[in-house]
Design a protein around this motif. Structure first.
Motif, PDB file in Angstrom:
ATOM      1  N   SER A   1       0.817  -1.226   0.000  1.00  0.00           N
ATOM      2  CA  SER A   1       0.000   0.000   0.000  1.00  0.00           C
ATOM      3  C   SER A   1       0.845   1.267   0.000  1.00  0.00           C
ATOM      4  O   SER A   1       0.327   2.355   0.247  1.00  0.00           O
ATOM      5  CB  SER A   1      -0.912   0.003   1.237  1.00  0.00           C
ATOM      6  OG  SER A   1      -1.732  -1.127   1.286  1.00  0.00           O
TER       7      SER A   1
ATOM      8  N   ARG B   1       2.064   3.317  -2.079  1.00  0.00           N
ATOM      9  CA  ARG B   1       1.773   4.454  -2.970  1.00  0.00           C
ATOM     10  C   ARG B   1       0.522   5.231  -2.554  1.00  0.00           C
ATOM     11  O   ARG B   1       0.242   6.287  -3.121  1.00  0.00           O
ATOM     12  CB  ARG B   1       1.601   3.960  -4.411  1.00  0.00           C
ATOM     13  CG  ARG B   1       2.888   3.406  -5.015  1.00  0.00           C
ATOM     14  CD  ARG B   1       2.695   3.037  -6.462  1.00  0.00           C
ATOM     15  NE  ARG B   1       3.938   2.546  -7.053  1.00  0.00           N
ATOM     16  CZ  ARG B   1       4.055   2.158  -8.317  1.00  0.00           C
ATOM     17  NH1 ARG B   1       2.988   2.191  -9.122  1.00  0.00           N
ATOM     18  NH2 ARG B   1       5.213   1.728  -8.772  1.00  0.00           N
ATOM     19  N   ARG B   2      -0.232   4.698  -1.597  1.00  0.00           N
ATOM     20  CA  ARG B   2      -1.463   5.372  -1.154  1.00  0.00           C
ATOM     21  C   ARG B   2      -1.301   5.720   0.326  1.00  0.00           C
ATOM     22  O   ARG B   2      -1.449   4.834   1.182  1.00  0.00           O
ATOM     23  CB  ARG B   2      -2.666   4.461  -1.386  1.00  0.00           C
ATOM     24  CG  ARG B   2      -2.882   4.143  -2.874  1.00  0.00           C
ATOM     25  CD  ARG B   2      -3.977   3.116  -3.092  1.00  0.00           C
ATOM     26  NE  ARG B   2      -3.614   1.800  -2.578  1.00  0.00           N
ATOM     27  CZ  ARG B   2      -2.857   0.921  -3.241  1.00  0.00           C
ATOM     28  NH1 ARG B   2      -2.367   1.222  -4.428  1.00  0.00           N
ATOM     29  NH2 ARG B   2      -2.574  -0.261  -2.718  1.00  0.00           N
TER      30      ARG B   2
ATOM     31  N   GLU C   1      -3.887   4.617   3.134  1.00  0.00           N
ATOM     32  CA  GLU C   1      -3.933   3.148   3.183  1.00  0.00           C
ATOM     33  C   GLU C   1      -2.637   2.599   3.782  1.00  0.00           C
ATOM     34  O   GLU C   1      -2.645   1.644   4.566  1.00  0.00           O
ATOM     35  CB  GLU C   1      -4.138   2.559   1.787  1.00  0.00           C
ATOM     36  CG  GLU C   1      -5.574   2.575   1.302  1.00  0.00           C
ATOM     37  CD  GLU C   1      -5.742   1.746   0.033  1.00  0.00           C
ATOM     38  OE1 GLU C   1      -4.937   0.812  -0.184  1.00  0.00           O
ATOM     39  OE2 GLU C   1      -6.671   2.036  -0.730  1.00  0.00           O
TER      40      GLU C   1
END
Length: 380
Positions: free
Chosen positions: A119, A121-122, A125
């Motif tokens: 997760s 890259r987000r 999250e």
């Protein structure tokens, strides 16, 4: 396209009855590995084994050796089963093995922590994923910080494990007739005979038997995990979602135990939670009890492994593993103030990693590789 079919898919296509038989055959293979490991260690000779395991005489070094061994093989079950074999062979004492077992508990945390990288890259999250993954890390670290000094001062876990194993199979220093060991005696003796026929008796034979034993333990557990996952994981994951969305608690802890025993891997149980938590479907307080259940459920493997030996001490150290995780749960879950400590630490680290996402790989490498290596060098 056939080559792209995963092992999990291939297993899922087998009839259920065949997969159940496969699990029992793999369990037999695993127990044969324990027998070979024990025989190989005995074949090394006292001088070799004494020098090989002298580093674990220091409890702190033993703790770090347990961490490194588990990180290396990516399975605390393999590590704890090997430790049980060492104790069963009379090479490592129960007292020496206790820190090794605790280190294995610490090392298994690395797998679910790595799962949170998915997760990265987000940001939001990622924060939730890191918190869900590292609450397991912090619980294990805190349990060791609290329980290891008490154990070194009092020997309470070792004495409790010895008392229970004394009732079940006999007192330390004796032997008991294990039906499991008798069941795997034929293949163990056959393999030992082949190796001795090719190499002859001596230290090299012992080394080969140890390598073969660890290989069978590793392969047996890996395929048991894959096969059991194909049998029950989907249903358990559905149950997990339902329980956690309704609030978790003691039921979630029991489900964590059941799921881990079923798939024979605490890493699978805890790693399944990470993407669910990252998506915001479940909260960190509901993730936490499942990780505790996973910690307790994974001790079953060592208990099974102890049945392939004929020394009560092997069962004692397997019971110490169970008692250690049970004690950690009793310390850090029932009382709300204590329950919040691992959760807050995990949330704090997650927030820091959200601000600088390169810190997670640094944390993993530093905590699970560099720190244990330095610890072994300093205390060994």
């Amino acid at each position: 396209m056939t080559d792209s079919i995963s092992l999990q898919d291939r297993l899922a296509r087998l009839p259920t009855w065949l997969r159940v038989i496969l699990v029992f055959l793999l369990l037999y293979l695993f127990l044969t590995g324990i027998g070979l490991l024990e025989g190989g260690i005995k074949g090394l000779g006292a001088d070799v084994t004494d020098s090989l395991f002298e580093r674990v005489a220091s409890p702190v070094a033993g703790l770090f050796v347990g961490v490194l061994a588990t990180v290396l093989v990516q399975s605390s079950s393999v590590t704890t089963s090997t430790i049980v074999g060492l104790v069963g062979a009379g090479i490592v004492s129960v007292e020496q093995a206790v820190p090794l077992i605790m280190g294995a508990n610490l090392g298994t945390s690395v797998t679910n922590t790595l799962a949170s990288v998915g997760s990265i890259r987000r940001p939001e999250e990622f924060r939730r994923a890191v918190a869900a993954a590292t609450v397991h890390d912090f619980f294990n670290v805190l349990a060791v910080i609290v329980i290891l000094p008490i154990e070194l001062a009092t020997g309470i876990l070792a004495r409790a494990g010895a008392a229970i194993s004394g009732v079940l199979v006999g007192q330390a220093g004796t032997t008991f007739k294990s039906p499991i060991k008798e069941a795997v005696k034929a293949p163990v003796k056959a393999i030992e005979g082949v190796v001795e026929g090719v190499i002859g008796e001596g230290t090299l034979t012992g080394v080969v038997l140890i390598v073969l034993g660890i290989a069978l333990i590793f392969v047996g557990l890996a395929f048991i995990t894959s096969t059991m996952k194909s049998l029950v994981a989907d249903r358990l994951e559905e149950s997990l979602n339902r329980v956690l969305q309704s609030g978790g608690g003691a039921v979630a802890l029991l489900l964590g135990i059941a799921m881990t025993i079923a798939v024979q891997s605490s890493s699978i149980t805890t790693s399944v939670l990470v993407p669910i938590a990252a998506a915001g479907i479940i909260t960190l307080p509901n993730v936490y009890p499942v990780t505790l259940g996973a910690n307790l459920g994974t001790t079953v493997t060592a208990l099974i492994a102890s049945l392939a030996t004929d020394r009560p001490e092997a069962l004692t150290i397997a019971l110490v593993h169970t008692l250690f995780n049970t004690s950690g749960i009793l310390i850090f879950y029932p009382v709300p103030a204590m329950r919040r400590i691992p959760i807050r630490l995990a949330e704090g680290l997650a927030t820091i990693c959200q601000g600088n996402r390169t810190l997670l790989p640094t944390y993993v490498f530093g905590a699970f590789v560099i720190a244990p290596l330095v610890g072994v060098l300093i205390f060994g």
